[in-house]
Design an enzyme around this catalytic site. Structure first.
Site, PDB file in Angstrom:
ATOM      1  N   HIS A 521       5.885  -1.831  -6.407  1.00  0.00           N
ATOM      2  CA  HIS A 521       6.858  -2.349  -5.445  1.00  0.00           C
ATOM      3  C   HIS A 521       7.493  -3.647  -5.954  1.00  0.00           C
ATOM      4  O   HIS A 521       7.638  -3.830  -7.141  1.00  0.00           O
ATOM      5  CB  HIS A 521       6.198  -2.507  -4.070  1.00  0.00           C
ATOM      6  CG  HIS A 521       5.513  -1.261  -3.611  1.00  0.00           C
ATOM      7  ND1 HIS A 521       6.184  -0.194  -3.050  1.00  0.00           N
ATOM      8  CD2 HIS A 521       4.207  -0.888  -3.668  1.00  0.00           C
ATOM      9  CE1 HIS A 521       5.330   0.779  -2.763  1.00  0.00           C
ATOM     10  NE2 HIS A 521       4.129   0.383  -3.142  1.00  0.00           N
ATOM     11  N   GLU A 537       1.978  -5.583   0.424  1.00  0.00           N
ATOM     12  CA  GLU A 537       1.384  -4.946  -0.746  1.00  0.00           C
ATOM     13  C   GLU A 537       1.977  -5.490  -2.040  1.00  0.00           C
ATOM     14  O   GLU A 537       1.252  -5.700  -3.024  1.00  0.00           O
ATOM     15  CB  GLU A 537       1.592  -3.428  -0.684  1.00  0.00           C
ATOM     16  CG  GLU A 537       0.967  -2.705  -1.861  1.00  0.00           C
ATOM     17  CD  GLU A 537       1.355  -1.243  -1.954  1.00  0.00           C
ATOM     18  OE1 GLU A 537       1.018  -0.627  -2.981  1.00  0.00           O
ATOM     19  OE2 GLU A 537       1.989  -0.729  -1.012  1.00  0.00           O
ATOM     20  N   HIS A 590      -1.750  -1.029  -7.053  1.00  0.00           N
ATOM     21  CA  HIS A 590      -1.253  -0.835  -5.689  1.00  0.00           C
ATOM     22  C   HIS A 590      -2.350  -1.135  -4.681  1.00  0.00           C
ATOM     23  O   HIS A 590      -3.528  -1.238  -5.018  1.00  0.00           O
ATOM     24  CB  HIS A 590      -0.786   0.612  -5.492  1.00  0.00           C
ATOM     25  CG  HIS A 590       0.478   0.956  -6.211  1.00  0.00           C
ATOM     26  ND1 HIS A 590       1.686   1.098  -5.582  1.00  0.00           N
ATOM     27  CD2 HIS A 590       0.716   1.168  -7.531  1.00  0.00           C
ATOM     28  CE1 HIS A 590       2.617   1.379  -6.475  1.00  0.00           C
ATOM     29  NE2 HIS A 590       2.057   1.434  -7.673  1.00  0.00           N
ATOM     30  N   GLU A 656      -5.504   2.216  -6.418  1.00  0.00           N
ATOM     31  CA  GLU A 656      -5.352   1.854  -5.002  1.00  0.00           C
ATOM     32  C   GLU A 656      -6.560   0.985  -4.649  1.00  0.00           C
ATOM     33  O   GLU A 656      -7.684   1.472  -4.552  1.00  0.00           O
ATOM     34  CB  GLU A 656      -5.297   3.103  -4.119  1.00  0.00           C
ATOM     35  CG  GLU A 656      -4.100   4.001  -4.370  1.00  0.00           C
ATOM     36  CD  GLU A 656      -2.817   3.488  -3.719  1.00  0.00           C
ATOM     37  OE1 GLU A 656      -2.803   2.318  -3.275  1.00  0.00           O
ATOM     38  OE2 GLU A 656      -1.840   4.251  -3.657  1.00  0.00           O
TER      39      GLU A 656
END
Length: 696
Positions: A521, A537, A590, A656
């Site tokens: 992102h 995030e 992430h 993650e």
């Protein structure tokens, strides 16, 4: 390349965390839970990536595949296709208008009217009122509406990506124009085209610096055979000013695109625009100001001006204001204004400046004005730059007279400049691995502070101005494996010069291995957002990635980050960067999110069955995260359609690190020490993978 004041660059990470993200996010989920507004039925529908003109479209509701047709928010049409959209609540109709078209879509009706003529929507899939994440949106068929508005729609089934482009064009010629103040690459086309681009600072890791420009929905059709090789590749030797070579090649598969690569001799900014009258795409090599921020650095109010390349600038001190003119530059954003009212800074203003009598009429200047409170002494304003950053320190000079910089991953230098020649004392404490200096206070003025450098060479520099009336006591804490050399020449000098070398890093078995870290992102794409603390995030990803970069460099790895500040990098650009660099491994960082707030734990995503060893890499990384974070093991997950791990050519994984939708894990991921633990766990996994698989 000299990297001055690398310690300041660490601070920039935390400054970037304050930028808002407008609630937008790119989705990693393969499917979404939605509610059909007409019957309140719940469905799981596949998500669709949207790329328009080569650029990712980020929205609060993603594109989705509904009954085999891609639906997009009607807001997408108004914001990206230049149409006006009105909603008729009484008739439940969306009315899309341009100068030449009026399209009327009725919710749940397969009939559509275009300029008054009735049509039937493909596959009878109508506009829908769709509920997602507590909100309802009008969703319209992408292909039908886009094509009615003169665009072409493509489909990449492997990654569930819809592309929306201007009509197909041919590229007829590519030339270099060095006649202007700013060199340009001129690309002749048969009609208007879009572009996306990224700069690859390969020089940071021993490669080439290059600008990469993608031109979607184009065919390379060069008439000048002298610049064509047998395989159809365009190759132009320039070697003039900053430009070395220009290459161009046609992608071999749909969607069609042409990639133009400009090799340059140093990091360069650029501006791209299309001249409709001449049917020319022009790539101008010019610096740009991409961000202006205000923060506190070492207890000093500071205005930071970030540029694309090393800046040239003029400074003017006027009554109650400081003016910084960034020369030969364009302002990326529109004219802006920051209200500060903190310390002695009142406001910061910046805009593209129209040259006055002090400049030439064709000069390109970005002007930044720092408004100060009444009676602020200009003696308290200190300005310097490091790499592509200009620092305006107000009410203090925290780094005046002291300069620390890295020449290489294992080599750094420290320079301290005194007023006149004089004596200094030094001592090396072997047990503490620490260099201690004594500098007479009557020969230099320093601020007392601790600079947490924490690179692969020096951990910190601590300037003590309190314990002695006569001397500054300076402690330089060295990293493990670092030795130092006094290059000053004698104990009497006006410039103390030390060299530091980390032999552990220099002799590391990983010294030729390159890892690309991809902080997910960024910029206008916030990713997931925590429900209690509103942790974004993108911020977690960036800070963990920067910490991981340091740890890897301490072990001797070369490391390149797809982004190192709060900006957005294209979905397909991230793997392209790693591929261009020929990286040995790719790690995308992430944090997770789920509709169920009880979901927790870590997982690693990978692309299956292509011979890169991704599954083995994922297993090792998952075990390292579970053990290092004492987290719930959610296992490794195949994600064959995820762009960043599918399109890379080297072993690749997506980490993650926990769920921001879970109260406990959001709290953990908000903490700096836990983010450090995430980086340390990832480091252990990467080292184990290299030791047991890639380098066994």
């Amino acid at each position: 390349m000299k990297k001055t004041l690398s310690l300041i660059l660490v601070i920039i990470v935390f400054m970037s965390m304050t930028i808002s993200s407008f609630g937008m996010k790119k989705f990693e989920k393969e499917s979404l839970q939605i509610i059909d507004g007409s019957n309140n039925k719940e469905y799981d529908v596949p998500t669709v990536n949207l790329i328009m003109g080569g650029r990712d479209i980020i929205s609060d509701v993603p594109g989705m595949l509904f009954n085999s047709r891609t639906l997009v928010p009607v807001r997408f049409i108004s914001e990206n296709l230049g149409a006006q959209v009105k909603w008729n609540q009484e008739s439940k109709e969306a009315i899309i208008k341009t100068d030449t078209k009026e399209i009327i879509l009725k919710i749940d009706s397969p009939k559509v009217f275009v300029n008054g003529t009735e049509h039937t929507l493909p596959d009878n899939v109508p506009a829908k009122l769709i509920g997602y994440d507590g909100n309802y949106r009008t969703m319209v068929p992408l292909r039908f509406v886009s094509e009615q508005l003169g665009m072409e729609v493509g489909w990449i089934g492997e990654t569930m990506t819809a592309t929306i482009d201007k009509p197909l064009q041919k590229i007829k010629d590519i030339t270099y124009d060095g006649s202007d103040k700013f060199p340009e690459i001129v690309i002749k086309t048969t009609g208007e085209v879009d572009t996306s681009s990224f700069f690859l600072a390969g020089g940071e890791v021993g490669g080439d610096d290059r600008l990469v420009v993608d031109i979607p929905n184009t065919i390379l059709d060069i008439s000048d055979q002298s610049i064509l090789e047998e395989n159809g590749l365009v190759n132009i030797d320039v070697y003039s000013r900053e430009v070395k070579t220009i290459t161009a090649e046609q992608s071999g598969e749909k969607p069609l695109k042409t990639r133009v690569t400009v090799d340059v001799d140093r990091k360069k900014g650029h501006d791209i625009f299309y001249d409709k009258q001449k049917n020319e795409l022009r790539i101008k090599l010019i610096n740009s100001v991409k961000n202006v921020k205000v923060d506190e650095i070492y207890n000093v109010d500071t205005v930071l001006i970030q540029t694309e390349e090393a800046p040239a600038y003029n400074v003017m001190f006027l009554k109650d204001k400081v003016v910084v003119d960034v020369l030969d530059s364009l302002l990326k954003d529109d004219e802006d204004y920051i209200t500060v009212d903190k310390g002695v800074i009142e406001n910061v203003r910046f805009s593209q400046f129209t040259p006055d009598q002090n400049y030439e009429p064709d000069d390109k200047i970005t002007r930044v004005v720092v408004d100060l409170k009444d009676d602020t002494s200009m003696d308290n304003v200190y300005i310097q730059h490091a790499e592509n950053q200009i620092y305006v320190f107000v009410a203090g000079k925290p780094l005046d007279r002291i300069d620390y910089y890295k020449d290489d991953i294992n080599l750094a230098k420290l320079e301290i400049t005194a007023n006149t020649e004089g004596k200094y004392l030094k001592e090396y404490n072997r047990s503490k691995n620490e260099v201690q200096l004594k500098l007479p206070k009557d020969n230099i003025m320093l601020d007392g502070l601790k600079m947490d450098i924490d690179d692969s060479i020096v951990k910190y520099i601590d300037i003590d101005d309190k314990s002695s009336d006569k001397y500054y006591n300076i402690s330089i804490k060295l990293s493990e494996g670092t030795s130092f050399k006094d290059d000053s020449g004698s104990g009497i000098t006006d410039k103390i010069m030390f060299s530091f070398i980390n032999n552990k890093v220099k002799e590391s078995r990983y010294k030729d291995k390159l890892i690309v870290i991809d902080p997910g992102h960024g910029g206008y794409d916030s990713g997931a957002t925590g429900r209690i603390l509103n942790v974004k995030e993108k911020d977690v990803n960036l800070e963990v990635s920067l910490k991981l970069k340091k740890l890897l460099e301490n072990e001797g790895f070369k490391v390149y980050m797809t982004r190192d500040d709060d900006n957005y990098i294209g979905l397909y650009d991230r793997p392209a960067i790693a591929n261009e660099l020929g990286a040995d491994a790719f790690v995308s960082v992430h944090a997770n999110s789920a509709g169920n707030s009880s979901a927790q734990g870590v997982e690693v995503l990978y692309y299956p069955n292509d011979g890169r060893g991704n599954k083995t890499f994922a297993n090792i990384m998952q075990n390292a995260l579970v053990q290092g974070l004492n987290a719930r093991d959610r296992g490794i997950i195949q994600r064959p359609k995820l762009v960043v791990i599918r399109e890379t050519k080297m072993p690749a994984v997506l980490l993650e690190l926990g769920f921001l939708s879970n109260q406990r894990e959001e709290q953990l991921l908000s903490q700096e020490d836990y983010r450090q633990k995430c980086a340390e766990a990832a480091l252990k996994g990467i080292i184990k993978y290299f030791d047991t698989v890639l380098m066994k």
